[in-house]
Design a protein around this motif. Structure first.
Motif, PDB file in Angstrom:
ATOM      1  N   PHE A   1       0.571  -1.125   0.137  1.00  0.00           N
ATOM      2  CA  PHE A   1      -0.172  -0.089  -0.053  1.00  0.00           C
ATOM      3  C   PHE A   1       0.942   1.308  -0.208  1.00  0.00           C
ATOM      4  N   GLU A   2       0.712   1.977  -0.954  1.00  0.00           N
ATOM      5  CA  GLU A   2       1.406   3.450  -1.036  1.00  0.00           C
ATOM      6  C   GLU A   2       0.567   4.602  -1.263  1.00  0.00           C
ATOM      7  N   TYR A   3       0.620   5.445  -0.305  1.00  0.00           N
ATOM      8  CA  TYR A   3      -0.151   6.891  -0.636  1.00  0.00           C
ATOM      9  C   TYR A   3       0.611   8.019  -0.214  1.00  0.00           C
TER      10      TYR A   3
ATOM     11  N   ILE B   1      -2.224   0.141  -5.001  1.00  0.00           N
ATOM     12  CA  ILE B   1      -2.402  -0.731  -4.103  1.00  0.00           C
ATOM     13  C   ILE B   1      -2.108  -1.918  -5.131  1.00  0.00           C
ATOM     14  N   PHE B   2      -1.024  -2.806  -4.478  1.00  0.00           N
ATOM     15  CA  PHE B   2      -0.503  -4.068  -5.295  1.00  0.00           C
ATOM     16  C   PHE B   2      -0.514  -5.337  -4.315  1.00  0.00           C
TER      17      PHE B   2
ATOM     18  N   GLN C   1      -5.326   1.580  -7.228  1.00  0.00           N
ATOM     19  CA  GLN C   1      -4.961   2.807  -6.591  1.00  0.00           C
ATOM     20  C   GLN C   1      -6.345   3.269  -5.777  1.00  0.00           C
ATOM     21  N   PHE C   2      -5.766   4.102  -4.604  1.00  0.00           N
ATOM     22  CA  PHE C   2      -6.635   4.890  -3.661  1.00  0.00           C
ATOM     23  C   PHE C   2      -7.655   5.609  -3.976  1.00  0.00           C
ATOM     24  N   ASP C   3      -7.183   6.534  -4.574  1.00  0.00           N
ATOM     25  CA  ASP C   3      -7.809   8.054  -4.634  1.00  0.00           C
ATOM     26  C   ASP C   3      -7.679   8.301  -5.983  1.00  0.00           C
ATOM     27  N   ALA C   4      -8.730   9.306  -6.168  1.00  0.00           N
ATOM     28  CA  ALA C   4      -9.243   9.878  -7.699  1.00  0.00           C
ATOM     29  C   ALA C   4      -7.686  10.650  -8.102  1.00  0.00           C
ATOM     30  N   GLY C   5      -7.670  10.494  -9.580  1.00  0.00           N
ATOM     31  CA  GLY C   5      -6.328  11.067 -10.194  1.00  0.00           C
ATOM     32  C   GLY C   5      -6.908  12.188 -11.017  1.00  0.00           C
ATOM     33  N   PHE C   6      -6.225  13.268 -11.426  1.00  0.00           N
ATOM     34  CA  PHE C   6      -6.641  14.389 -11.898  1.00  0.00           C
ATOM     35  C   PHE C   6      -5.852  14.943 -12.866  1.00  0.00           C
TER      36      PHE C   6
ATOM     37  N   ILE D   1      -9.301  11.614 -14.215  1.00  0.00           N
ATOM     38  CA  ILE D   1      -8.972  10.832 -15.310  1.00  0.00           C
ATOM     39  C   ILE D   1      -8.659   9.275 -14.706  1.00  0.00           C
ATOM     40  N   SER D   2      -8.910   9.311 -13.405  1.00  0.00           N
ATOM     41  CA  SER D   2      -8.865   7.720 -12.929  1.00  0.00           C
ATOM     42  C   SER D   2      -9.221   7.554 -11.365  1.00  0.00           C
TER      43      SER D   2
END
Length: 297
Positions: A85-87, A104-105, A129-134, A149-150
Motif C-alpha cells: 500500500f502506498e499513498y 495498491i498491489f 489505486q486508492f484515490d482519484a487522479g486528476f 482521469i482515474s
C-alpha cells in the motif's frame, strides 16, 4: 460491478487470514511461514520568507508505505504473497493537493521446484489505486481546473498466469508466463470525459479480457551496507496484438541512516498504448521514518 469488488476483498482477506503464523505441534521443527512487515511514513517540506529573491513556494508533503510479505515454504513447494500500500500527497502554497504516491498491489504465487533453479508456478496479482487522479489546468480567469482521469478500480488490473520460473538465488527470479490472462477494469463512467475508450475499455463496458504472454522479474538485495535496491519489471504481450508490448518498471533505492530513519528514491517507468503512446514516468525522493520493520519465522 459488486462481484469484482467482492472478489478483490476476498483475495485481500485471504492473504491476511492465511498469512498468520500457525502454532507448530513440534517447537523444534522448522516453521514453514516467514512473515515480514514494513510501515514507513514519508515527509518533505519547504518554506521561504516573503522576501526570498530566488523565488519558491511553501510546500508540505506526507505519505505512508506498507510492505508485507507472507511466505510459506515446505520441501519443493512454496506459496509467496506480497502486499503493498502506498499513498502520498503534497500541497503547494496557492494550489490544491497533489498526489505523489498512490498504489495498491497484491501478488500471490504457488510454485513447485522441479530442478535446482527452475519451478512450475501459478500466480495472481492485482493493481489499482486508492484515490482519484486528476489532470490539472487553468481556466480563462487563471483559476485551477481539475479533470477526473482515474480513481479506485478505474482502472484496476487483475492478472492470472502460469508457466516456468527461473530462480537461481533468493534475491532474483524471473517468471515466463506463456498462459496469462489479464482483466482491465474501469468501474467509473466519470473517467471517460467523452472519450469512447479509456485504458482499453469501451464506454458502457466494465472489463476487458486479454490473453497473452507475460514476463516478470524481480531483484531485491542489499547492494552496500544499509543500502537496498529493489527492481521489478513486467512485460505483457497480447497474443492478438503481439507487437504492442505493455511494460512497467518499478525501482526503489533505499538507505538506512539508523533503525528508524532512512532516505529513498522511488521511480516508475510505464509504457501502455491503451493509456498513452509515450512513456510515462514518475520519481519521488523521500525521507522515511520506520514505524514497523519486523521479520519473523
Amino acid at each position: 460491478m459488486y462481484r469484482y469488488l467482492a472478489l478483490a476483498c476476498t483475495v485481500l482477506l485471504a492473504t491476511t487470514l492465511y498469512g498468520q503464523e500457525p502454532a507448530p505441534a513440534d517447537t523444534a521443527a522448522p516453521k514453514p511461514w516467514t512473515l515480514s512487515h514494513k510501515l514507513t511514513v514519508t515527509f518533505n517540506q519547504s518554506a521561504f520568507s516573503e522576501n526570498w529573491q530566488a523565488g519558491g513556494v511553501d510546500a508540505l508533503g506526507l505519505g505512508a508505505v506498507y510492505n508485507g510479505k507472507y511466505d510459506y515454504k515446505q520441501g519443493d513447494w512454496e506459496w509467496l504473497n506480497e502486499l503493498i500500500f502506498e499513498y502520498g500527497i503534497q500541497r503547494n502554497e496557492g494550489q490544491g493537493s497533489r498526489k505523489t504516491l498512490d498504489r495498491i498491489f497484491y501478488d500471490t504465487k504457488v510454485a513447485y521446484r522441479f530442478s535446482t533453479d527452475w519451478l512450475f508456478y501459478g500466480s495472481l496479482n492485482f493493481l489499482s489505486q486508492f484515490d482519484a487522479g486528476f489532470a490539472f489546468g487553468t481556466d480563462a480567469g487563471g483559476q485551477e481546473t481539475r479533470t477526473l482521469i482515474s480513481r479506485y478500480f478505474a482502472p484496476a488490473f487483475v492478472t492470472e498466469s502460469f508457466g516456468l520460473e527461473y530462480k537461481p538465488v533468493d534475491y532474483f527470479w524471473a517468471r515466463f508466463g506463456a498462459g496469462t490472462v489479464r482483466q482491465t477494469l474501469v468501474l467509473a463512467d466519470g473517467v471517460y470525459n467523452g472519450a469512447p475508450i479509456v485504458f482499453g475499455v469501451p464506454f458502457g463496458e466494465d472489463i476487458r479480457w486479454e490473453v497473452g504472454f507475460q514476463l516478470t522479474s524481480e531483484f531485491d538485495r542489499a547492494i552496500a551496507e544499509n543500502v537496498n535496491l529493489k527492481a521489478r519489471f513486467n512485460a505483457f504481450a497480447n497474443y492478438e496484438t503481439i507487437e504492442a508490448v505493455d511494460t512497467r518498471l518499478d525501482l526503489a533505492l533505499t538507505a538506512k541512516v539508523n533503525k528508524w530513519l532512512g532516505v529513498g528514491v522511488v521511480a516508475v517507468g510505464l509504457h501502455d498504448n491503451d493509456q498513452d503512446p509515450d512513456v510515462q514516468w514518475s520519481q519521488n525522493l523521500l525521507i522515511t521514518f520506520s514505524l514497523i520493520d519486523t521479520a519473523q519465522k
